[in-house]
Each structure stands twice: as structure tokens, then as C-alpha cells.
Design a protein around this motif. Structure first.
Motif, short mmCIF file in Angstrom:
data_model
loop_
_atom_site.label_atom_id
_atom_site.label_comp_id
_atom_site.label_asym_id
_atom_site.label_seq_id
_atom_site.Cartn_x
_atom_site.Cartn_y
_atom_site.Cartn_z
N GLY A 1 -22.77 78.02 49.35
CA GLY A 1 -22.49 79.27 50.08
C GLY A 1 -23.82 79.69 50.71
N LEU A 2 -24.78 79.06 50.80
CA LEU A 2 -25.87 79.50 51.50
C LEU A 2 -25.85 79.45 53.08
CD1 LEU A 2 -28.54 77.78 49.03
CD2 LEU A 2 -27.78 80.25 49.05
N SER A 3 -25.05 80.17 53.71
CA SER A 3 -24.79 80.39 55.08
C SER A 3 -25.81 81.04 55.85
CB SER A 3 -23.60 80.62 55.51
OG SER A 3 -23.08 82.32 55.10
N ALA A 4 -25.92 81.31 56.87
CA ALA A 4 -26.83 82.29 57.62
C ALA A 4 -26.55 83.51 57.19
CB ALA A 4 -27.16 82.09 59.00
N ARG A 5 -25.25 83.98 56.72
CA ARG A 5 -25.13 85.53 56.37
C ARG A 5 -25.27 85.66 55.00
NH1 ARG A 5 -22.39 83.31 60.33
NH2 ARG A 5 -20.68 82.62 58.93
N ALA A 6 -25.34 84.64 54.09
CA ALA A 6 -25.52 84.88 52.86
C ALA A 6 -27.05 85.21 52.32
CB ALA A 6 -25.27 83.48 51.97
N LYS A 7 -27.05 85.84 50.97
CA LYS A 7 -28.13 85.97 50.54
C LYS A 7 -29.25 84.97 50.21
CE LYS A 7 -26.97 90.24 48.05
NZ LYS A 7 -26.81 91.02 46.67
N PHE A 8 -30.23 85.01 50.12
CA PHE A 8 -31.44 83.88 50.10
C PHE A 8 -31.20 83.35 48.58
CE2 PHE A 8 -33.31 85.71 53.42
CZ PHE A 8 -33.76 84.62 54.15
N LYS A 9 -31.54 82.27 48.23
CA LYS A 9 -31.32 81.56 46.71
C LYS A 9 -32.82 80.75 46.71
CE LYS A 9 -27.00 81.27 44.99
NZ LYS A 9 -25.74 80.48 44.88
N LYS A 10 -33.15 80.73 45.30
CA LYS A 10 -34.28 79.91 45.26
C LYS A 10 -34.24 78.56 45.59
CE LYS A 10 -37.20 82.82 42.70
NZ LYS A 10 -38.21 83.00 43.30
N SER A 11 -35.40 78.19 46.31
CA SER A 11 -35.37 76.90 46.42
C SER A 11 -34.93 75.72 45.48
CB SER A 11 -36.75 76.50 47.42
OG SER A 11 -36.91 77.23 48.40
N ALA A 12 -35.68 75.98 44.17
CA ALA A 12 -35.52 75.27 43.14
C ALA A 12 -33.97 74.78 42.83
CB ALA A 12 -36.19 75.68 41.88
N ARG A 13 -33.24 76.12 43.13
CA ARG A 13 -31.98 75.79 42.87
C ARG A 13 -31.23 74.75 43.86
NH1 ARG A 13 -27.10 78.88 41.65
NH2 ARG A 13 -25.34 77.32 41.56
N THR A 14 -31.45 75.00 44.96
CA THR A 14 -31.04 73.91 45.95
C THR A 14 -31.55 72.47 45.62
OG1 THR A 14 -31.04 75.72 47.63
CG2 THR A 14 -30.97 73.55 48.65
N VAL A 15 -32.61 72.44 45.52
CA VAL A 15 -33.33 71.10 45.12
C VAL A 15 -32.59 70.42 44.05
CG1 VAL A 15 -35.70 69.90 44.41
CG2 VAL A 15 -35.61 71.43 46.36
#
Length: 747
Positions: A58-72
């Protein structure tokens, strides 16, 4: 291993067969699943998986930033079981605005800088979300547009490709090294690429030359000037391979040079190091200072301060373009995986044509998927409408029957889907108003169905729709070109003489072959200190940016630049450390001046010629043979010739004879023995009884000075007429007391 120890059913293969298959399998994996982008969405597998995983989070351009470690973590755990560092670096690359022309990731925190792209913070410190541009890749993902495949452990599905609405493979480019092949696709401007795609869509027979009217050339994130000739760019688009040359952009501010844009992937700090190294080596005397004034508002601002306002800024920059990373060449190799699943180098027309085929296919699948949804909904609405028209009977059947579904299907000729929809109705939806809503929805969906069917049945309508969507995305995400295409003169490094300041120097050579250079022309070389057992031999006046030629006793010439000689503050250094003269040879003289300066080279056998210094330059340490020395003869010190048309040549022998002839009678040669200047008997030369001890070229308004022990004689040029004679003669006797001339020079 014996066959007795083999397990039953084990297959045995020759080692070469196994290794060949293993290597081919590995190479195909690297080519198809790691290094090369796909023409459809322009992404490599790791990039595709990162973008998809972020969309699933759910990390669209309008969403809040999330830790990169979570994405990786999600990418590695669900789709890409490889190293976390490599995955994070790929994610960072997609977020850096100086690396990607149109970044796919929006980063928060330290994501590196152009000076050091790998200076980004660890993934536990940074945060990320998708950029607005990623919508181009993801907007149609859930609309039946792509095929899906199981992830590495078979628990999830992932898209084989993303439904790109623009040819991202050209927009952001790609670089990668596979096994036996590589790719280097430069980035391009969105508006230009979109215009070219639309033109090819409207005119399928358009040529590469036609498309190049829209795509002028690559467009790099960091700007700078593309100086590659247009013909070379067009040729690269014709073949899919070539090169692009990029030069930094600079301007003048209050006499200073300010570099505002650097070539792609060039570090400003590295450029300053290269320039500073030249300054330290005294190869850039026209530059006084360097400053890096780059900041958040001015990502690139390198200031080069010239030594004076008289210095030509353009000349300095042409030299720096040739010797530093302010100008770089980039390879173009448009190698990618095509729709057939095979890697190939594609020309511009083939690339765009194949991508348009992918896009039209994607749009067709999207429309068909929507049409299927609309038809299914209309089918259900037809059943609901039957229920509303016969509501009392429907309620009675539901209340009175144990299995109402088959009864409803038989009574009202409904399908299973329709019967299930009726049974799933809530009581509040039985109001009269709902019937009106159903009829309104039916009308809207029927109109949409007709429109979809018209579009799907017409290739022209389909192409028009694709064109409109490309145009809309171009208007939404397009921007102006950053890399200007300009014509510029070729970069050329200045030679050493142009880079060294032109200061007067006196080159001093000692008897033992030690050399040094003193500043100025007023130096008394004989007054300098010399090593024990050594003394002054010869001196020449020149400038620090000129070449100095040394002559040895075998007639060989050697060359050094004046500024490279040690200072006269010390006692110098031996020339044998700089050159490799023949065994037993020693240095006898030195010559300095510009390339057109003239010197007289002679041997004590009475032979000599006039030579231009530029013709005596030697490129190697072994020197260059210029003066042929007769048997038993010795090389005399070379003497300068001011004006061969007006100078007079005075030759003095061991017995005190002096012969004066016009210097113009002596030929100008590049090398050789020369002509006979003064008569010297060969037998007496061998016996040491006769030889020419000195030869001097006296300027028109100069004087000849002769030294014989403590006595000396000074003769003006006009007084030399008494000693004039024919070339090759001995000449006339000098006055008493000057029978043994040991030194002669002009002043």
C-alpha cells in the motif's frame, strides 16, 4: 568410481556434458532473470519485484512513508530470495533522481548524492514509498492485463510483467552485464518518446529517420551537453549500438568558471581531485584555485578560478574536457528481452514497434476483462429484475422450499449465478426504489458494453485509445529536455609548453654532465658552486616552457623540458639519470630556445652545419644521432645563430688562425657531417697537431671576444673584415699572444 558402487538408477554423464549444461543454465538465468530488462515494462526482475511488493504494502505516492527494511524484507521473503544488500541497492538506485530519469521510488532520508551514489544510509534508517510516476507501471495491474506465476516457494502469485503505459525501457534506460552479453540503454525524454510512439502508431511504416525527428537523442538526469554529432546519434538508433559523448556545462561569473552540470554518473569531488592533481604537478599554471560550492539548492556548483583575467576560459575548459571527467563517452547497446522471450539488440523502430504491440495487447486484455465484468453484472441484474417483478412469489418459494435455488431456477429460468444473487439479497434491498436503481445500472452498463465491444472490434478505435492514453500520460508526467544537443569543438589537451608559465631561465651544464636551471637571464653561471672536481662547461638562455637540447661527444642530441630541470639553488643532477648515452660518451653542450631557433653544430675536424632546434628534438632516452663525427675528431660546443643572412662566422684553429665567412654559406641540415668550414689536415688532426678549437656566429651589431689564457681580444663585427677568406681555408694569424685561444664567444 567403479560401477559396483553406483546406486541403482543413478544417471552418469561425462563431466564436459554436465559442466556445459550447468554453465548454459546459469548463463540463461543471468540473462533472462537478472541482468537484462524486458521490453514490456523496462524492468529487471528485482526492480519489478520491488515495485510490486511496495504496491502490495500500500505504499502509493499518497501513502505514508514506510521503513525501507520493511519493503526489502517483503521483497526477499515473498518474491526475491537473494541478498538484502543487493536488493536495497537496487531500490536506492530507483529512488536517486541523478540515476533514474524518472524515479520509481520516493525516498525519505539519506539516499546518496551525485558525488558518492553509494553513500546512502542503511535500510533501517531510510523510508520509502512509490513515486507518482510508478502509476504508469501499476495502474492497470488488477485489470486482467498481465499473466501471473507462482513465487519461488509456490505460496503466492507475482506478475510476470507490469502493464506499463509508456516505454519505460527507453525512459529510464538500463545497464547490466550478463554472461556473454551486456546492455547499455541510455535514458530519454518522456515527451519525445511518447511523440515518437504516437507517430509510429499512426504511421506504421515510419522509418528510424522519421522517429529521430521526435527523439533527438538521449536525455540524462543530470543534464550537461550532448556533443555527439547528430549523424552519429541517428546511426546508433539505426543499429541499436554506438556511443554518446557528454560534456559538462559551465558559465563565467566575475571571471571565474562555474560548472553547473556534470555528465551522468560523474562525481564533482572526483573532477576536483583530477584538476587538483594537475595543479600539484604544475601542469595547470593558469588555474589559481578550486572551490566546491555545491549545496541543496545548487546540487552542482564547481568553481575554477583562473590565475588572471587574460587567461582564455574556453581554452582552459577544452583542456579540462580532454583530461578530466568533465567530458565522458557512454556506450549505447540497446540489448533487451523481447516479447518472444529472447535477448536481442534492437534499433529504435523495432523497439517502439514491439512495445506498441505489447501495449495494444495489454489494452485489449484490459478492455476484454472489463467487458467480461460488465456482461457478468448485466446477467446478474437481469436475474435481480426478475425477482423484483415477482417478489411475492420469490419470497413464497424461499419460505416454503427446503432447497429454493433449483426451484427458482426452474420457475423463472434463471442461472445458478442469478439464483445465488437473489438468495443473497438483504431485506432492505427489497424496496421499490431498488428496482429503479437496477434499471439505471442496466442502462449504464449496456452503454459501456456497447462501447467496449465497438472498441474491441475495431483496430482503429483501439489504436486511438492507446494514443489518447499515451498523450494523457505524456502531459501528466512529461517534462522539458535536460541534456541539450549542441555542436562543440573537440576537446584537446594543451601540450606541456602551453601549460607551463613562460619565465626566463638559464640552463647550466657542468664538465661532469650535471645540469640545473636558474631563474632569469642575468645569472653568472661560472659564479655558481659546483661539486668538488667539477666546473662550469656551458650555458644557454631560454624560457621555462621551452625544450632544451643537450649534445654529447658522439654527436647525439637529447631533449628535456626546461621546467623539469632541477633548481640552481642546488648543484643539479646528472644527465645520465635522465638519458641513456652510449658507453664512454660525455655531454659537451646545451641548446635552448623556441623550435625555430638556430644553432651551429661542428666538430674540431673543421666540419659543421646550421640546425633548427625543433629538428633536434629526441623522443627517447637514447637520444637522436644528429652530428656525424669524423674519425679522431671531437664535438665542439654548439653556438647560437641569430640571423644567418647577416651573421658572420668566425672559426679559430689550434695554431691561432682565424677565418671569417658569411654564416649564410653554411647549409641548414637536420643531421649529418656538414661542410668544411676551416681547413684542418686529417693526419695532423689524428696526431693532435691541428684542429679547429672554436667557431662563433657573430651578429651584425655584435662583437667577438677571444680568450687565450689571461689575455683577451674584443673585435667588433666591422673589424672582422681583416680575417675574411674563402670557406675551407685556414684564415689569417691572430695577433701575438692569442696563438692559443681557449675560449671564444659573441656578445
Amino acid at each position: 568410481m567403479s560401477t559396483d558402487t553406483l546406486v541403482e538408477g543413478t544417471e552418469t554423464l561425462p563431466l564436459h556434458t554436465f559442466t556445459e549444461k550447468a554453465y548454459l543454465d546459469y548463463s540463461m538465468y543471468v540473462i533472462l532473470d537478472r541482468a537484462l530488462p524486458h521490453i514490456g515494462d523496462g524492468l529487471k526482475p528485482v526492480q519489478r519485484r520491488i515495485v510490486y511488493a511496495m504496491s502490495e504494502l500500500g505504499l502509493s505516492a499518497r501513502a505514508k512513508f514506510k521503513k525501507s527494511a520493511r519493503t526489502v524484507g517483503d521483497v526477499l521473503g515473498k518474491f526475491h530470495p537473494h541478498g538484502d544488500t543487493a536488493c536495497y541497492e537496487a531500490m536506492v538506485h530507483m529512488a536517486q533522481p541523478f540515476a533514474f530519469r524518472y524515479p520509481l521510488v520516493d525516498g525519505q532520508g539519506n539516499w546518496g548524492a551525485q558525488d558518492d551514489p553509494k553513500s546512502f544510509a542503511a535500510m533501517r534508517y531510510t523510508e520509502a514509498r512509490l513515486s507518482a510516476f510508478s502509476e504508469v507501471l501499476l495502474a492497470e495491474l488488477g485489470e486482467g492485463t498481465v499473466d501471473w506465476t507462482a513465487n519461488f516457494d509456490g505460496t503466492l502469485q507475482e506478475p510476470i510483467l507490469l502493464p506499463a503505459r509508456l516505454p519505460v525501457v527507453l525512459l529510464n534506460g538500463a545497464a547490466g552485464i550478463a554472461v556473454g552479453m551486456a546492455t547499455d540503454i541510455p535514458p530519454h525524454n518522456l515527451r519525445e518518446v511518447a511523440s515518437a510512439a504516437i507517430h509510429l502508431l499512426e504511421k506504421p511504416k515510419a522509418t528510424v529517420d522519421d522517429l529521430c525527428e521526435y527523439i533527438q537523442g538521449p536525455d540524462y538526469p543530470t543534464g550537461a551537453d550532448i556533443i555527439t554529432p547528430r549523424d552519429d546519434l541517428v546511426r546508433a538508433y539505426h543499429t541499436g549500438s554506438g556511443s554518446v559523448r557528454i560534456r559538462a556545462r559551465y558559465e563565467s561569473e566575475s571571471g571565474d568558471i562555474v560548472v553547473t552540470e556534470l555528465p551522468w554518473q560523474v562525481s564533482g569531488a572526483r573532477v576536483l581531485e583530477q584538476i587538483a592533481a594537475q595543479m600539484t604537478a604544475k601542469k595547470l599554471p593558469m588555474v589559481a584555485d578550486l572551490r566546491d560550492e555545491s549545496d541543496h539548492e545548487n546540487p552542482t556548483r564547481l568553481v575554477i578560478v583562473p590565475r588572471s583575467s587574460r587567461v582564455d576560459i574556453d581554452t582552459i575548459m577544452l583542456h579540462l574536457f580532454a583530461t578530466t571527467d568533465l567530458e565522458r563517452s557512454y556506450r549505447v547497446n540497446m540489448n533487451m528481452i523481447g516479447l518472444d522471450g529472447r535477448p536481442a539488440v534492437k534499433d529504435l523502430r523495432t523497439l517502439l514497434k514491439e512495445w506498441l504491440e505489447f501495449r495494444v495487447g495489454t489494452v485489449t486484455r484490459r478492455l476484454q476483462y472489463r467487458l467480461d465484468k460488465v456482461l457478468d453484472r448485466l446477467h446478474i441484474l437481469d436475474g435481480l429484475l426478475v425477482a423484483y417483478l415477482n417478489i411475492d412469489e420469490v419470497i413464497a418459494i424461499i419460505r416454503g422450499e427446503d432447497e429454493p435455488r433449483p426451484v427458482l431456477m426452474k420457475r423463472f429460468k434463471l442461472s445458478e449465478r442469478q439464483a445465488d444473487a437473489i438468495l443473497d439479497l438483504k431485506l432492505r434491498h427489497l424496496a421499490k426504489l431498488e428496482e429503479m436503481k437496477i434499471r439505471g445500472e442496466q442502462e449504464e452498463l449496456a452503454a459501456e458494453r456497447d462501447s467496449l465491444q465497438k472498441t474491441l472490434s475495431s483496430k482503429q478505435r483501439l489504436r486511438t485509445l492507446v494514443k489518447k492514453e499515451i498523450t494523457a500520460d505524456s502531459e501528466k508526467f512529461g517534462d522539458d529536455r535536460r541534456s541539450a544537443l549542441v555542436s562543440r569543438p573537440a576537446a584537446q589537451a594543451m601540450d606541456d609548453t602551453a601549460l607551463v608559465p613562460s619565465d626566463p631561465v638559464t640552463i647550466v651544464l657542468s664538465e661532469k654532465g650535471w645540469v640545473r636551471a636558474a631563474k632569469g637571464h642575468e645569472v653568472d653561471p661560472e659564479a655558481l658552486s659546483y661539486k668538488a672536481g667539477d666546473s662550469f662547461l656551458a650555458a644557454a638562455q631560454g624560457r621555462s616552457n621551452q625544450q632544451v637540447v643537450f649534445l654529447d661527444s658522439t654527436g647525439r642530441a637529447y631533449t628535456l623540458t626546461a621546467h623539469s630541470l632541477p633548481s640552481a639553488r642546488g648543484q643539479g643532477e646528472p644527465l645520465t639519470g635522465r638519458f641513456n648515452p652510449p658507453d664512454g660518451a660525455h655531454f659537451v653542450g646545451v641548446m635552448a630556445g623556441d623550435a625555430d631557433s638556430l644553432y651551429l653544430l661542428a666538430s674540431d675536424a673543421g666540419y659543421g652545419f646550421v640546425a633548427r632546434i625543433g629538428d633536434l628534438y629526441a623522443r627517447t632516452k637514447a637520444g637522436k644521432s644528429v652530428l656525424s663525427v669524423p674519425k679522431h675528431a671531437r664535438v665542439l660546443q654548439p653556438v647560437p645563430v641569430v640571423d644567418p643572412e647577416a651573421d658572420q662566422l668566425a672559426a679559430i684553429d689550434l695554431q691561432g688562425h682565424m677565418l671569417v665567412i658569411p654564416t649564410v654559406e653554411v647549409p641548414r641540415l637536420n643531421r649529418g657531417k656538414g661542410i668544411k668550414i676551416q681547413g684542418v689536415n686529417a693526419k695532423k688532426l689524428a696526431a693532435g697537431e691541428e684542429r679547429m678549437v672554436a667557431v662563433v656566429s657573430v651578429p651584425q651589431n655584435g662583437s667577438l671576444v677571444l680568450h687565450a689564457g689571461k689575455r683577451h681580444l674584443k673585435l667588433k663585427a666591422s673589424e672582422l673584415a681583416l680575417y675574411q677568406g674563402d670557406r675551407g681555408r685556414k684564415g689569417k694569424k691572430l695577433p701575438r699572444g692569442l696563438q692559443r685561444v681557449d675560449r671564444a664567444f659573441a656578445e
